[in-house]
Design a protein around this motif. Structure first.
Motif, PDB file in Angstrom:
ATOM      1  N   VAL A 375     -12.736 -15.595  60.185  1.00 30.61           N
ATOM      2  CA  VAL A 375     -11.634 -16.121  59.013  1.00 30.61           C
ATOM      3  C   VAL A 375     -12.044 -15.566  57.786  1.00 30.61           C
ATOM      4  O   VAL A 375     -13.157 -15.592  57.550  1.00 30.61           O
ATOM      5  CB  VAL A 375     -11.645 -17.558  59.253  1.00 30.61           C
ATOM      6  N   GLU A 376     -11.124 -14.910  57.233  1.00 25.58           N
ATOM      7  CA  GLU A 376     -11.413 -14.269  55.882  1.00 25.58           C
ATOM      8  C   GLU A 376     -10.045 -14.745  54.983  1.00 25.58           C
ATOM      9  O   GLU A 376      -8.839 -14.901  55.457  1.00 25.58           O
ATOM     10  CB  GLU A 376     -11.184 -12.652  55.821  1.00 25.58           C
ATOM     11  N   THR A 377     -10.270 -15.382  53.796  1.00 27.01           N
ATOM     12  CA  THR A 377      -9.367 -15.708  52.966  1.00 27.01           C
ATOM     13  C   THR A 377      -9.388 -15.011  51.646  1.00 27.01           C
ATOM     14  O   THR A 377     -10.520 -14.673  51.010  1.00 27.01           O
ATOM     15  CB  THR A 377      -9.908 -17.239  52.510  1.00 27.01           C
ATOM     16  N   VAL A 378      -8.345 -14.364  51.222  1.00 24.81           N
ATOM     17  CA  VAL A 378      -8.175 -13.559  50.080  1.00 24.81           C
ATOM     18  C   VAL A 378      -7.430 -14.383  48.763  1.00 24.81           C
ATOM     19  O   VAL A 378      -6.221 -14.598  49.191  1.00 24.81           O
ATOM     20  CB  VAL A 378      -7.693 -12.215  50.386  1.00 24.81           C
ATOM     21  N   VAL A 379      -7.810 -14.635  47.841  1.00 29.89           N
ATOM     22  CA  VAL A 379      -7.022 -15.298  46.866  1.00 29.89           C
ATOM     23  C   VAL A 379      -6.823 -14.223  45.281  1.00 29.89           C
ATOM     24  O   VAL A 379      -7.853 -13.913  44.954  1.00 29.89           O
ATOM     25  CB  VAL A 379      -7.437 -16.556  46.496  1.00 29.89           C
ATOM     26  N   ALA A 380      -5.587 -14.178  45.270  1.00 30.15           N
ATOM     27  CA  ALA A 380      -5.313 -13.236  44.158  1.00 30.15           C
ATOM     28  C   ALA A 380      -5.770 -13.920  42.751  1.00 30.15           C
ATOM     29  O   ALA A 380      -5.350 -15.323  42.678  1.00 30.15           O
ATOM     30  CB  ALA A 380      -3.814 -12.807  43.856  1.00 30.15           C
ATOM     31  N   GLY A 381      -6.174 -13.205  41.780  1.00 34.91           N
ATOM     32  CA  GLY A 381      -6.455 -13.934  40.392  1.00 34.91           C
ATOM     33  C   GLY A 381      -5.335 -14.546  39.651  1.00 34.91           C
ATOM     34  O   GLY A 381      -4.014 -13.990  39.981  1.00 34.91           O
ATOM     35  N   GLY A 382      -5.290 -15.606  38.970  1.00 37.67           N
ATOM     36  CA  GLY A 382      -4.321 -16.074  38.262  1.00 37.67           C
ATOM     37  C   GLY A 382      -3.123 -16.522  39.184  1.00 37.67           C
ATOM     38  O   GLY A 382      -1.930 -16.482  38.878  1.00 37.67           O
ATOM     39  N   LEU A 383      -3.469 -17.106  40.214  1.00 41.41           N
ATOM     40  CA  LEU A 383      -2.634 -17.728  41.046  1.00 41.41           C
ATOM     41  C   LEU A 383      -1.759 -18.693  40.531  1.00 41.41           C
ATOM     42  O   LEU A 383      -2.012 -19.695  39.985  1.00 41.41           O
ATOM     43  CB  LEU A 383      -3.127 -18.308  42.490  1.00 41.41           C
ATOM     44  N   TRP A 384      -0.245 -18.610  40.596  1.00 39.30           N
ATOM     45  CA  TRP A 384       0.678 -19.752  40.234  1.00 39.30           C
ATOM     46  C   TRP A 384       0.594 -20.847  40.863  1.00 39.30           C
ATOM     47  O   TRP A 384       0.166 -21.055  42.115  1.00 39.30           O
ATOM     48  CB  TRP A 384       1.964 -19.011  40.172  1.00 39.30           C
ATOM     49  N   ASN A 385       1.059 -21.853  40.606  1.00 38.76           N
ATOM     50  CA  ASN A 385       1.438 -23.149  41.067  1.00 38.76           C
ATOM     51  C   ASN A 385       2.721 -23.068  41.938  1.00 38.76           C
ATOM     52  O   ASN A 385       3.631 -22.582  41.595  1.00 38.76           O
ATOM     53  CB  ASN A 385       1.182 -24.377  40.351  1.00 38.76           C
ATOM     54  N   THR A 386       2.805 -24.112  42.895  1.00 36.72           N
ATOM     55  CA  THR A 386       4.143 -24.360  43.579  1.00 36.72           C
ATOM     56  C   THR A 386       4.305 -25.960  43.539  1.00 36.72           C
ATOM     57  O   THR A 386       3.596 -26.527  43.343  1.00 36.72           O
ATOM     58  CB  THR A 386       4.042 -23.410  44.795  1.00 36.72           C
ATOM     59  N   TYR A 387       5.621 -26.045  44.314  1.00 36.61           N
ATOM     60  CA  TYR A 387       5.989 -27.490  44.277  1.00 36.61           C
ATOM     61  C   TYR A 387       6.304 -27.722  45.557  1.00 36.61           C
ATOM     62  O   TYR A 387       7.145 -27.158  46.457  1.00 36.61           O
ATOM     63  CB  TYR A 387       7.251 -27.579  43.478  1.00 36.61           C
ATOM     64  N   ALA A 388       5.400 -28.465  46.722  1.00 41.70           N
ATOM     65  CA  ALA A 388       5.478 -28.581  47.804  1.00 41.70           C
ATOM     66  C   ALA A 388       4.827 -29.793  48.454  1.00 41.70           C
ATOM     67  O   ALA A 388       4.006 -30.641  47.626  1.00 41.70           O
ATOM     68  CB  ALA A 388       4.928 -27.479  48.782  1.00 41.70           C
TER      69      ALA A 388
END
Length: 780
Positions: A375-388
């Motif tokens: 399992v590999e997780t890649v998260v971009a910098g400055g990730l926006w929020n969402t509504y869920a």
């Protein structure tokens, strides 16, 4: 006149020529003197020019020319040229007697004697006006055609030589392909093709087909001067001369990129409409059965948990109960997935950061996946929020991870990527319910077996699965799709056989601040002593819920419909919580009933429950603001925790209560009954019956004595006679309910009982004499 006489002698010596000249009317044939005057005239001259012989003989040659030609000295120039070269030939405008002009073909020949002396000139003139007009019409037509072709800007129209080189170029070709005529004429037309098409021989095959069949037509990518590509519709026609020899090709190219995109968008719109209609049908179907189905599941689950709480801890019985409850949960999950696909599940969205949600799921994902999967997780910098909805989002991620696991039976790599992205107008064109804007992207990629195009096209269809029977319902991706669409997002699948699959989930960006989800804390099951009004039209479900709440310690009132519930509320009885089904029969809807109830009792808490909410408390796929919902089927634990959260106080620890009951010798399910009866024999008989039924009675002869006991101990039921010495049974019941709202009241008397509706609490009646079965029924 001497020269004229000499010419006359010449003409007279050739009688046959004279006869031919005199009989010719289509040609003006006449002689000119050396100085250019008319010396003879034939019928053709009169026909062509309109002059009679006596009107024209002796007149100068210039009379036949236009004023402009005379001013320019053309007649003199013609005579001089003829003298010097012996002949001149020309075409031009000439003038008739009436001043009209005609187009003349003129041949002028110098005439000499045997000694070479110039005698004069012979002139032949033919009226070529008709041919001139025809020729001019052709020229004009060709000019207009050239203007038309060159003026066309929507089509590239040009000619090719037999070997495929460009020989001319119109404005449309310049606009579409970007080349000016000097840049491209002489070049081979294969330069318009993509390198791969040119290498594959497509240009030459097009020419060969056109040469063989007369016409070639196709569509494909072409390249402009700047290197950009466009989708072209191309027609090549073979051009042959009168002998049938190939003279070249006419090539017409049209840029149909926009049309192709429009058709693609239209196709996608049609598919989206079909998908929407299919989802609507599934949604109506699931909505139609979900309410009743979940009611059935609730009755089953509630009774299983009631049995579980009252039976001894027999390991075999417990195992079977666990299996039955697990089956109920699977049925509830199936109904939930169908509602998710139909976009009819009640979402409770909040502002979240997907990176945080993914981190919180790390342990869960690793437990769900095999050790052979990396399992590999890649998260971009400055990730926006969402509504869920966090809970449903976790289900989505888990479903996608499990699908990826099943696609990699021999192991592989699962990559979860989070990033920010923009869907522009071009991308969303033709996509239904996908607005352009900023989105948070979750991409789940596996290195599994992948899907063929036909399977990919059906991947989100409900109940469609490629897994063996018993290994999946085919609702995983359907649920994911429904959740994403209900959340205002977008889903895209990419897959290739043998290469793996990528699922891209786009959720709209939120500019709000993300909330931190509290970590789950294990707390003991708690009940309470408050009063709950249950409003449920399904009798079996109502009975089950009443027993569940009673087992949690609550005093329970019940109503079969909203009108009955309002009557109880307006009677003045104390109620802490209104627990009502959303979908109820009758003209008064549950939300309206709840609103009116809160107006009557401002401190009243309201908890809705339903297996399918329709649009009563859910709008736009989201639960209405401030509304609390417990979806069916729910567990005893979920019910207890939801009620305590709403009522606010810690409540009572049921484990402590059950321990106290065990210390008092109470069996599971036993009731503590306060019996008030001034007749000692009757009281003893009731006590014996209660003990026989497994309950714990405490007997008192007066209300005053019973009141003292009530202040010191907890009781579940008050069984009192109506007529008592001192305080009556009815007054004591009123006092007891005020002090202990949870206590249930049974009036046991041989006299009349107060009419229904006069007392502000729920009660039951036992008319003396009564049997053990009567008593059991009243206590149940």
């Amino acid at each position: 006149m001497a020269e004229s006489h000499k010419l006359t002698v010449v003409w007279e010596t050739t009688d046959w020529a004279a006869r031919w000249i005199d009989s010719t009317s289509d040609y003006a044939i006449f002689a000119l003197t050396t100085d250019g005057r008319v010396a003879s005239w034939n019928p053709g001259g009169e026909s062509v020019y309109g002059y009679a012989p006596e009107e024209i003989l002796g007149r100068p040659l210039s009379i036949f020319y236009t004023d402009e030609d005379r001013r320019d000295g053309v007649p003199e120039d013609v005579l001089r040229e003829t003298r010097e070269t012996g002949r001149s030939e020309a075409e031009g405008w000439r003038s008739r007697k009436d001043g009209s002009l005609f187009w003349a073909s003129v041949i002028l020949t110098a005439l000499h004697d045997p000694a070479g002396q110039l005698l004069g000139y012979g002139k032949i003139v033919r009226d070529m006006s008709d041919k001139k007009r025809a020729h001019d019409a052709v020229v004009e037509s060709e000019r207009r055609f050239r203007m038309l072709v060159d003026g066309v800007t929507d089509y590239s129209i040009f000619m090719l030589s037999p070997d495929g080189r460009v020989t001319n170029w119109n404005q449309g070709a310049r606009r579409i392909k970007g080349y000016a005529a000097p840049e491209i004429i002489g070049s081979h037309f294969s330069r318009f093709y993509t390198p791969e098409d040119a290498a594959a021989g497509l240009p030459q095959r097009g020419l060969e087909t056109a040469a063989r069949e007369g016409r070639f037509e196709s569509e494909g990518w072409r390249v402009r001067k700047d290197g950009s590509r466009f989708w072209a519709h191309v027609v090549i026609d073979a051009i042959r001369d009168n002998d049938g020899a190939l003279a070249g090709f006419a090539k017409i190219t049209r840029d149909v990129t926009e049309q192709r995109e429009t058709e693609r968008a239209l196709d996608e719109t049609r598919m989206a409409l079909y998908q929407s209609q299919k989802m609507e049908a599934i949604g109506k179907l699931t909505g139609g059965v979900a309410h009743d189905f979940n009611n059935v599941l609730q009755v089953v689950r509630g009774n299983l948990e009631l049995i579980e709480s009252r039976l001894s801890r027999d390991s075999q019985i417990q195992e079977r109960l666990d299996k039955a409850i697990d089956a109920v949960e699977r049925g509830a999950k199936l109904a939930s997935q169908l509602l998710a696909f139909g976009r009819r599940q009640p979402l409770q969205p909040v502002v979240i950061n997907l990176a945080t949600a993914l981190r919180n799921m790390d342990d869960m994902l690793r437990r769900a996946l095999d050790e052979t999967i990396q399992v590999e997780t890649v998260v971009a910098g400055g990730l926006w929020n969402t509504y869920a909805d966090v809970h449903q989002l976790e289900n989505v991620i888990l479903n996608l991870a499990i699908n990826a696991r099943d696609a990699m039976p021999d192991g592989g790599r699962l990559t979860l990527e989070l990033g920010n992205t923009m869907l522009d107008d071009r991308y969303v064109a033709g996509l239904q319910d996908v607005p352009a804007g900023q989105y948070v992207l979750l991409a789940v990629t596996d290195t599994g077996v992948g899907m063929s195009p036909d399977i990919l096209a059906r991947a989100i269809d409900p109940f469609f699965t490629t897994k063996p029977e018993g290994y999946g319902t085919g609702l995983g991706l359907s649920m994911v799709y429904g959740f994403v669409k209900q959340s205002g997002g977008h889903l895209r699948l990419y897959s290739e056989v043998g290469q793996g699959t990528t699922v891209k989930v786009y959720l709209p960006r939120s500019t709000g601040s993300a909330i931190e989800r509290p970590s789950p804390v294990s707390t003991p099951l708690r009940g309470g002593r408050e009063t709950v009004l249950v409003v449920e039209d399904d009798a079996k479900l109502q009975s089950t819920v009443v027993d569940m709440l009673g087992g949690l310690g609550y005093t329970v009132l019940k109503a079969d419909d909203p009108q009955q519930a309002l009557a109880i509320i307006r009677s003045g009885v104390h109620i802490d919580l209104l627990f009502t089904d959303v979908v109820m029969p009758g003209p008064l809807k549950s939300p309206d009933m709840a609103r009116q109830a809160c107006e009557t009792l401002p401190q009243l808490k309201v908890l809705f429950t339903s297996g399918y909410t329709q649009n009563a408390i859910v709008h736009g796929g989201r639960l209405d603001e401030g509304v609390e919902l417990l979806s069916k089927p729910y567990s005893r634990d979920q019910l207890a925790r939801k009620i305590r959260r709403l009522l606010g106080s810690p409540g009572i620890d049921l484990e402590v209560v059950e321990e106290g009951e065990r210390e008092q010798g109470l069996a599971p399910g036993s009731l503590r009954v306060l019996v008030v009866d001034d007749d000692a024999g009757s009281a003893d008989a009731v006590g014996a019956l209660l003990e026989m039924l497994g309950h714990c009675p405490q007997l008192h002869k007066s209300a005053e004595s019973a009141d003292e006991a009530l202040r010191k101990q907890e009781f579940d039921v008050l069984l009192t006679d109506i007529s008592l010495p001192g305080m009556s049974g009815v007054d004591f019941a009123l006092k007891a309910v005020r002090e202990r709202p949870h206590i249930r009241v049974i009036f046991g008397s041989g006299s009349s009982v107060p009419p229904t509706g006069q007392l502000p609490f729920s009660w039951r009646e036992l008319r003396k004499p009564y049997t053990a079965d009567d008593l059991r029924g009243a206590l149940s």
